[in-house]
Design a protein around this motif. Sequence first.
Motif, mmCIF file in Angstrom:
data_model
loop_
_atom_site.group_PDB
_atom_site.id
_atom_site.type_symbol
_atom_site.label_atom_id
_atom_site.label_comp_id
_atom_site.label_asym_id
_atom_site.label_seq_id
_atom_site.Cartn_x
_atom_site.Cartn_y
_atom_site.Cartn_z
ATOM 1 N N LYS A 33 0.836 -1.214 0.000
ATOM 2 C CA LYS A 33 0.000 0.000 0.000
ATOM 3 C C LYS A 33 0.866 1.259 0.000
ATOM 4 N N ALA A 34 2.019 1.209 0.667
ATOM 5 C CA ALA A 34 2.919 2.368 0.661
ATOM 6 C C ALA A 34 3.425 2.636 -0.755
ATOM 7 N N ALA A 35 3.768 1.575 -1.473
ATOM 8 C CA ALA A 35 4.206 1.734 -2.864
ATOM 9 C C ALA A 35 3.064 2.286 -3.720
ATOM 10 N N LEU A 58 10.872 6.008 -3.871
ATOM 11 C CA LEU A 58 10.146 5.402 -2.756
ATOM 12 C C LEU A 58 9.388 4.153 -3.197
ATOM 13 N N VAL A 59 8.778 4.209 -4.376
ATOM 14 C CA VAL A 59 8.049 3.037 -4.899
ATOM 15 C C VAL A 59 8.997 1.846 -4.970
ATOM 16 N N ALA A 60 10.176 2.062 -5.518
ATOM 17 C CA ALA A 60 11.143 0.964 -5.649
ATOM 18 C C ALA A 60 11.547 0.430 -4.276
ATOM 19 N N GLU A 61 11.778 1.334 -3.326
ATOM 20 C CA GLU A 61 12.193 0.897 -1.996
ATOM 21 C C GLU A 61 11.076 0.150 -1.279
ATOM 22 N N GLU A 62 9.859 0.679 -1.334
ATOM 23 C CA GLU A 62 8.734 0.013 -0.664
ATOM 24 C C GLU A 62 8.444 -1.351 -1.297
ATOM 25 N N MET A 144 13.045 -0.143 10.422
ATOM 26 C CA MET A 144 12.814 0.999 11.301
ATOM 27 C C MET A 144 13.599 2.216 10.795
ATOM 28 N N ALA A 145 14.847 2.027 10.471
ATOM 29 C CA ALA A 145 15.680 3.122 9.984
ATOM 30 C C ALA A 145 15.143 3.677 8.664
ATOM 31 N N SER A 146 14.687 2.793 7.809
ATOM 32 C CA SER A 146 14.144 3.209 6.518
ATOM 33 C C SER A 146 12.869 4.034 6.692
ATOM 34 N N GLU A 147 11.971 3.580 7.563
ATOM 35 C CA GLU A 147 10.704 4.286 7.777
ATOM 36 C C GLU A 147 10.952 5.673 8.380
ATOM 37 N N ALA A 148 11.943 5.780 9.264
ATOM 38 C CA ALA A 148 12.284 7.089 9.836
ATOM 39 C C ALA A 148 12.708 8.046 8.722
ATOM 40 N N GLY A 149 13.508 7.536 7.798
ATOM 41 C CA GLY A 149 13.928 8.350 6.661
ATOM 42 C C GLY A 149 12.758 8.772 5.795
ATOM 43 N N HIS A 150 11.794 7.881 5.608
ATOM 44 C CA HIS A 150 10.609 8.214 4.805
ATOM 45 C C HIS A 150 9.789 9.311 5.485
ATOM 46 N N TYR A 151 9.647 9.207 6.807
ATOM 47 C CA TYR A 151 8.919 10.242 7.561
ATOM 48 C C TYR A 151 9.544 11.614 7.295
ATOM 49 N N VAL A 152 10.848 11.693 7.458
ATOM 50 C CA VAL A 152 11.564 12.955 7.252
ATOM 51 C C VAL A 152 11.385 13.440 5.813
ATOM 52 N N SER A 153 11.494 12.532 4.857
ATOM 53 C CA SER A 153 11.365 12.911 3.440
ATOM 54 C C SER A 153 9.989 13.470 3.116
ATOM 55 N N PHE A 154 8.943 12.845 3.647
ATOM 56 C CA PHE A 154 7.584 13.337 3.375
ATOM 57 C C PHE A 154 7.384 14.744 3.947
#
Length: 193
Positions: A33-35, A58-62, A144-154
């Motif tokens: 769903k994130a992708a 982000l699509v590729a990473e998710e 966890m580290a990846s999601e933190a980065g996504h939060y900051v990016s958004f």
Amino acid sequence: MLKLKLPTDPRWVNIAEKNIREILIDHAYCEQKAATSAISLIVKYPDKSKLVDEMTALVAEEWGHFERVLDELKKRGYELGRNRPDEYVVELSKHIRKGDKRERQLMDHLLVNALIEARSCERFKLLWKNIPDEGLQKFYYELMASEAGHYVSFVKLAKEYMPAEVVDARLQELLKIEADIIKNLEHRPDRMH
């Protein structure tokens, strides 16, 4: 860093640990769903080149995360199973303003996505620190580290299209809404959120 107003009830980890098959299935669909959400933003705002570039990555990473969760399911002899509605995301998404200026709608979409990533990050941290399965500990630490980065990016991306003070004020509003949603959601053994 995540600024969540209400931490997850610590009992959630115990529930999750006893239902790891269901948590992994739900987690797989959360990644999918994130992708999909990132693709939707690209389709809705193709004229925002920075957004398109960041959402494409982000699509590729998710999707890579989705594949990793599938691998974890297979290692344990589990199948993907059926998708279930994510009540948390549904409730949070109701607060994306409709019929407002396009940039405000975009800001709301980005901030709702940021909060979903923040809550996922918080839950992954709980799993990393508390489940006995060492393989899953490492897995959830990395995510966890990846999601933190996504939060900051958004949040940063929202500030590309709206003034920082407007974004910060709206983020504070949504953080309060998110806390109320978490407080009122039933604790389910088969859900990441």
